[in-house]
Design an enzyme around this catalytic site. Structure first.
Site, PDB file in Angstrom:
ATOM      1  N   LYS A 113      52.842  20.696 115.143  1.00  0.00           N
ATOM      2  CA  LYS A 113      53.091  22.059 114.655  1.00  0.00           C
ATOM      3  C   LYS A 113      52.724  23.091 115.724  1.00  0.00           C
ATOM      4  CE  LYS A 113      54.902  21.413 110.622  1.00  0.00           C
ATOM      5  NZ  LYS A 113      56.361  21.702 110.532  1.00  0.00           N
TER       6      LYS A 113
ATOM      7  N   SER B  21      52.942  25.246 110.699  1.00  0.00           N
ATOM      8  CA  SER B  21      51.917  25.118 109.665  1.00  0.00           C
ATOM      9  C   SER B  21      50.651  25.815 110.120  1.00  0.00           C
ATOM     10  CB  SER B  21      51.625  23.635 109.438  1.00  0.00           C
ATOM     11  OG  SER B  21      50.381  23.480 108.767  1.00  0.00           O
TER      12      SER B  21
ATOM     13  N   SER C 257      64.495  18.895  99.699  1.00  0.00           N
ATOM     14  CA  SER C 257      63.219  18.881  98.971  1.00  0.00           C
ATOM     15  C   SER C 257      62.470  20.161  99.301  1.00  0.00           C
ATOM     16  CB  SER C 257      62.397  17.659  99.414  1.00  0.00           C
ATOM     17  OG  SER C 257      61.124  17.655  98.808  1.00  0.00           O
TER      18      SER C 257
ATOM     19  N   TYR D 133      50.020  15.668 113.115  1.00  0.00           N
ATOM     20  CA  TYR D 133      50.888  16.679 112.489  1.00  0.00           C
ATOM     21  C   TYR D 133      50.545  18.072 113.051  1.00  0.00           C
ATOM     22  CZ  TYR D 133      52.440  19.711 108.576  1.00  0.00           C
ATOM     23  OH  TYR D 133      53.011  20.696 107.798  1.00  0.00           O
TER      24      TYR D 133
HETATM   25  N1  LIG Z   1      54.354  22.872 101.695  1.00  0.00           N
HETATM   26  C1  LIG Z   1      53.453  23.444 102.482  1.00  0.00           C
HETATM   27  O1  LIG Z   1      52.423  24.001 102.042  1.00  0.00           O
HETATM   28  C2  LIG Z   1      53.657  23.462 103.963  1.00  0.00           C
HETATM   29  C3  LIG Z   1      52.642  24.044 104.739  1.00  0.00           C
HETATM   30  C4  LIG Z   1      52.830  24.110 106.105  1.00  0.00           C
HETATM   31  C5  LIG Z   1      53.993  23.664 106.678  1.00  0.00           C
HETATM   32  N2  LIG Z   1      54.952  23.073 105.903  1.00  0.00           N
HETATM   33  C6  LIG Z   1      56.165  22.611 106.564  1.00  0.00           C
HETATM   34  O2  LIG Z   1      57.284  23.000 105.821  1.00  0.00           O
HETATM   35  C7  LIG Z   1      58.366  22.097 106.049  1.00  0.00           C
HETATM   36  C8  LIG Z   1      58.902  21.629 104.706  1.00  0.00           C
HETATM   37  O3  LIG Z   1      57.848  20.937 104.039  1.00  0.00           O
HETATM   38  P1  LIG Z   1      57.832  20.681 102.466  1.00  0.00           P
HETATM   39  O4  LIG Z   1      56.430  20.926 102.039  1.00  0.00           O
HETATM   40  O5  LIG Z   1      58.954  21.403 101.821  1.00  0.00           O
HETATM   41  O6  LIG Z   1      58.047  19.089 102.466  1.00  0.00           O
HETATM   42  P2  LIG Z   1      59.046  18.134 101.639  1.00  0.00           P
HETATM   43  O7  LIG Z   1      59.099  18.537 100.225  1.00  0.00           O
HETATM   44  O8  LIG Z   1      58.568  16.751 101.940  1.00  0.00           O
HETATM   45  O9  LIG Z   1      60.456  18.360 102.352  1.00  0.00           O
HETATM   46  C9  LIG Z   1      60.660  17.883 103.660  1.00  0.00           C
HETATM   47  C10 LIG Z   1      62.135  17.888 104.003  1.00  0.00           C
HETATM   48  O10 LIG Z   1      62.263  17.410 105.354  1.00  0.00           O
HETATM   49  C11 LIG Z   1      63.219  16.348 105.360  1.00  0.00           C
HETATM   50  N3  LIG Z   1      62.953  15.390 106.446  1.00  0.00           N
HETATM   51  C12 LIG Z   1      61.805  14.756 106.754  1.00  0.00           C
HETATM   52  N4  LIG Z   1      61.980  13.930 107.796  1.00  0.00           N
HETATM   53  C13 LIG Z   1      63.285  14.047 108.163  1.00  0.00           C
HETATM   54  C14 LIG Z   1      64.097  13.455 109.157  1.00  0.00           C
HETATM   55  N5  LIG Z   1      63.606  12.530 110.014  1.00  0.00           N
HETATM   56  N6  LIG Z   1      65.385  13.827 109.257  1.00  0.00           N
HETATM   57  C15 LIG Z   1      65.920  14.737 108.413  1.00  0.00           C
HETATM   58  N7  LIG Z   1      65.212  15.318 107.418  1.00  0.00           N
HETATM   59  C16 LIG Z   1      63.913  14.972 107.306  1.00  0.00           C
HETATM   60  C17 LIG Z   1      63.065  15.696 103.996  1.00  0.00           C
HETATM   61  O11 LIG Z   1      64.202  14.898 103.723  1.00  0.00           O
HETATM   62  P3  LIG Z   1      64.211  13.779 102.552  1.00  0.00           P
HETATM   63  O12 LIG Z   1      64.452  14.514 101.262  1.00  0.00           O
HETATM   64  O13 LIG Z   1      65.335  12.893 102.949  1.00  0.00           O
HETATM   65  O14 LIG Z   1      62.857  13.108 102.571  1.00  0.00           O
HETATM   66  C18 LIG Z   1      62.960  16.936 103.130  1.00  0.00           C
HETATM   67  O15 LIG Z   1      64.227  17.499 102.907  1.00  0.00           O
HETATM   68  C19 LIG Z   1      57.790  20.961 106.905  1.00  0.00           C
HETATM   69  O16 LIG Z   1      58.087  21.192 108.256  1.00  0.00           O
HETATM   70  C20 LIG Z   1      56.293  21.101 106.672  1.00  0.00           C
HETATM   71  O17 LIG Z   1      55.567  20.565 107.739  1.00  0.00           O
HETATM   72  C21 LIG Z   1      54.805  22.972 104.560  1.00  0.00           C
END
Ligand SMILES: NC(=O)c1ccc[n+]([C@@H]2O[C@H](COP(=O)([O-])OP(=O)(O)OC[C@H]3O[C@@H](n4cnc5c(N)ncnc54)[C@H](OP(=O)(O)O)[C@@H]3O)[C@@H](O)[C@H]2O)c1
Length: 325
Positions: A209, A179, A53, A205
């Site tokens: 981080k 983050s 994702s 969270y």
């Molecule tokens: N988007 C932003 O603006 C933002 C900002 C700051 C930091 N981040 C960080 O970026 C990273 C990716 O976030 P995203 O926004 O792309 O979120 P996302 O769309 O929810 O993707 C999260 C991914 O992590 C996987 N995941 C979650 N829990 C897991 C577990 N226990 N074991 C294995 N896989 C797991 C999910 O797997 P499933 O598909 O199986 O659910 C998914 O593939 C995260 O660490 C998030 O904290 C994002």
């Protein structure tokens, strides 16, 4: 000081112009960035957690397009197979392999590290990306608070398990996706399990981080005399399914200002590919420049606190990376 850096630093001070797509647009033009996907990754092997994702999925696709072999470390095998098929079809790169792991389950993480060590002749880059923001307190199969388990303890065990492979190569890189939220919270070393106070998911969270950044700095110093570097980066605010599900109001209000996932992963790809990124270690990056670890004095982590966090991770996971340093 270079005027461009001064403009960039001013944007960084103001947060919104930095973390949104405004920051990305500004810096990519200001510094005339080389398109990251033109940087060669052929012959390099990259492991990505959370590739099913959002940011992880876009990063995995981009690494394949750049010619790398990509290991998809995912908890949902069906989703991972679908992503693998899309990447192979979209890039023509067949070097994409799925490994099953639940990052919150320490025995699953230990097992996947063993599988990778047994099956992969080399590993160049580990991307610790999997993560989520929970609304209610949940507990992992090992009895740890779920955010801590998924984003701190799981990556601690995985990184420890894959360092031997990374060290075998000439240019190993550990990159952890933290983050900007980490700027808002201090570590709470007396309540790592977030059990002693009312559960506020965004604060839990943010503390996890921050812990990721602290651990990155410890990995970096432990590995200083090796060929492996460790960096943390944050993506700014990017439009992903994760953000939409966990922060719906934030997602609606910021809407058009959110970065695209491609913009969110640019620095992640750059840290994996650019020669400059291997010339330093233990830094926190946004938009291809190292940034401050703290914005507030009360969140600063002393060396003693960093050591306490490290010792707690060793205690809670039963792995002791200090021994292999
Ligand atoms: N988007 C932003 O603006 C933002 C900002 C700051 C930091 N981040 C960080 O970026 C990273 C990716 O976030 P995203 O926004 O792309 O979120 P996302 O769309 O929810 O993707 C999260 C991914 O992590 C996987 N995941 C979650 N829990 C897991 C577990 N226990 N074991 C294995 N896989 C797991 C999910 O797997 P499933 O598909 O199986 O659910 C998914 O593939 C995260 O660490 C998030 O904290 C994002």
């Amino acid at each position: 000081m270079d005027l461009r850096r001064a403009v960039d630093d001013l944007a960084e001070t103001l947060v919104v112009p930095s973390f949104t797509r405004l920051g990305y647009d500004l810096r990519s033009k200001l510094f005339d960035w080389e398109p990251v996907e033109q940087m060669p990754m052929r012959g390099r092997v990259v492991a990505v957690t959370g590739p099913t994702s959002g940011l992880g999925q876009i990063a995995a696709m981009s690494f394949a397009r750049m010619g790398a072999e990509v290991l998809l470390l995912a908890r949902n095998a069906a989703k991972a197979e679908r992503v693998r098929a899309q990447i192979v079809e979209g890039t023509g790169n067949a070097g994409v392999r799925v490994y099953r792991v639940d990052m919150s389950d320490l025995s699953s993480v230990r097992r996947v590290a063993e599988e990778i060590r047994a099956s992969e002749p080399s590993l160049d880059v580990l991307i610790n990306n999997a993560g989520s923001l929970l609304v209610r307190r949940a507990v992992s199969v090992d009895g740890h608070e779920m955010t801590l388990a998924t984003m701190v303890l799981g990556p601690f065990v995985l990184t420890d398990g894959l360092i031997p492979l990374l060290r075998d190569g000439a240019d190993g890189r550990i990159i952890t996706v933290t983050s900007g939220g980490q700027y808002a919270q201090a570590l709470d070393l007396d309540d790592l399990q977030s059990a002693a106070q009312p559960y506020v998911g965004s604060a839990v969270y943010a503390r996890a981080k921050r812990a990721q950044v602290v651990l990155t700095r410890v990995w970096a110093s432990m590995l200083r005399d090796t060929s492996v570097v460790a960096h943390a980066m944050h993506p700014g605010w990017a439009d992903t399914p994760g953000i939409e599900a966990s922060l719906p109001r934030f997602h609606t209000v910021l809407g058009p200002l959110l970065r695209t996932p491609e913009q969110g992963v640019d620095t992640l790809l750059w840290l994996a590919a650019a020669p400059e990124a291997a010339r330093s270690t233990g830094r926190l990056w946004l938009d291809r420049r190292p940034r401050k670890f703290d914005r507030l004095a009360r969140t600063r982590v002393s060396p003693v606190q960093a050591r306490r966090l490290w010792n707690a991770c060793e205690h809670l996971t039963g792995v002791s990376p200090t021994r292999q340093a």
